[in-house]
Design a protein around this motif. Structure first.
Motif, PDB file in Angstrom:
ATOM      1  N   CYS A  71       0.806  -1.236   0.000  1.00  0.00           N
ATOM      2  CA  CYS A  71       0.000   0.000   0.000  1.00  0.00           C
ATOM      3  C   CYS A  71       0.833   1.277   0.000  1.00  0.00           C
ATOM      4  CB  CYS A  71      -0.912   0.043   1.219  1.00  0.00           C
ATOM      5  SG  CYS A  71      -1.836  -1.465   1.544  1.00  0.00           S
ATOM      6  N   HIS A 111       0.060   5.013  -1.699  1.00  0.00           N
ATOM      7  CA  HIS A 111      -0.782   5.794  -0.797  1.00  0.00           C
ATOM      8  C   HIS A 111      -0.014   6.785   0.073  1.00  0.00           C
ATOM      9  CE1 HIS A 111      -4.677   4.044  -1.735  1.00  0.00           C
ATOM     10  NE2 HIS A 111      -4.013   2.919  -1.951  1.00  0.00           N
ATOM     11  N   ALA A 152      -3.655   7.921  -5.928  1.00  0.00           N
ATOM     12  CA  ALA A 152      -4.211   7.178  -4.798  1.00  0.00           C
ATOM     13  C   ALA A 152      -4.426   8.148  -3.633  1.00  0.00           C
ATOM     14  CB  ALA A 152      -3.251   6.076  -4.373  1.00  0.00           C
ATOM     15  N   THR A 163      -2.657   8.054   2.706  1.00  0.00           N
ATOM     16  CA  THR A 163      -2.972   7.463   3.993  1.00  0.00           C
ATOM     17  C   THR A 163      -3.212   8.582   5.004  1.00  0.00           C
ATOM     18  OG1 THR A 163      -1.648   5.513   3.534  1.00  0.00           O
ATOM     19  CG2 THR A 163      -2.054   6.011   5.858  1.00  0.00           C
ATOM     20  N   TRP A 178     -10.439  10.364   1.445  1.00  0.00           N
ATOM     21  CA  TRP A 178     -11.060   9.071   1.691  1.00  0.00           C
ATOM     22  C   TRP A 178     -12.569   9.150   1.921  1.00  0.00           C
ATOM     23  CZ3 TRP A 178      -9.376   4.266   0.955  1.00  0.00           C
ATOM     24  CH2 TRP A 178      -8.009   4.060   0.799  1.00  0.00           C
ATOM     25  N   MET A 195      -5.856   3.239   6.378  1.00  0.00           N
ATOM     26  CA  MET A 195      -5.504   4.310   5.444  1.00  0.00           C
ATOM     27  C   MET A 195      -6.567   5.403   5.414  1.00  0.00           C
ATOM     28  SD  MET A 195      -3.613   2.397   2.272  1.00  0.00           S
ATOM     29  CE  MET A 195      -4.933   1.245   1.929  1.00  0.00           C
TER      30      MET A 195
END
Length: 113
Positions: free
Chosen positions: A47, A51, A58, A61, A67, A110
């Motif tokens: 990941c 991230h 992407a 995190t 997100w 994340m």
């Protein structure tokens, strides 16, 4: 060199900065690690390559702004997307050791949940 190879798997790169500022920096994102050692190892080897780098496309995190729209789809949908791949994310996020429950836990981490 492994980082360059892993980064090339993030084919969602637009080469342009994110449209809106993130509340965290790439360095802050890169410093984050799951507390569980098993998840930390999976995150480190799969990941993290995408991230923690803004230009991969992407969500970073810990960047809840990025997100939140994804999280609204539901954890099951996010897990399905991670396993199948979506947009620039390769199937399984190149996590060959991940089990379905690992994907869900990594996504929660994340996404800051």
């Amino acid at each position: 060199m492994a980082s360059l190879v892993a980064l090339s798997a993030c084919s969602g790169s637009t080469g342009t900065p994110a449209a809106r500022p993130s509340p965290i920096t790439e360095a802050q994102s890169a410093a984050m690690q799951p507390r569980d050692t098993h998840l930390a190892q999976l995150y480190e080897t799969s990941c993290k390559a995408c991230h923690t780098v803004r230009d991969t496309g992407a969500p970073l995190t810990g960047d809840r702004n990025a997100w939140d729209p994804r999280w609204a789809k539901g954890e099951q949908e996010l897990t399905r997307n991670a396993v199948a791949g979506l947009n620039g994310m390769p199937p399984g996020g190149q996590c060959f050791a991940c089990k379905p429950e690992d994907y869900a836990a990594l996504i929660r981490f994340m996404a800051g949940r």
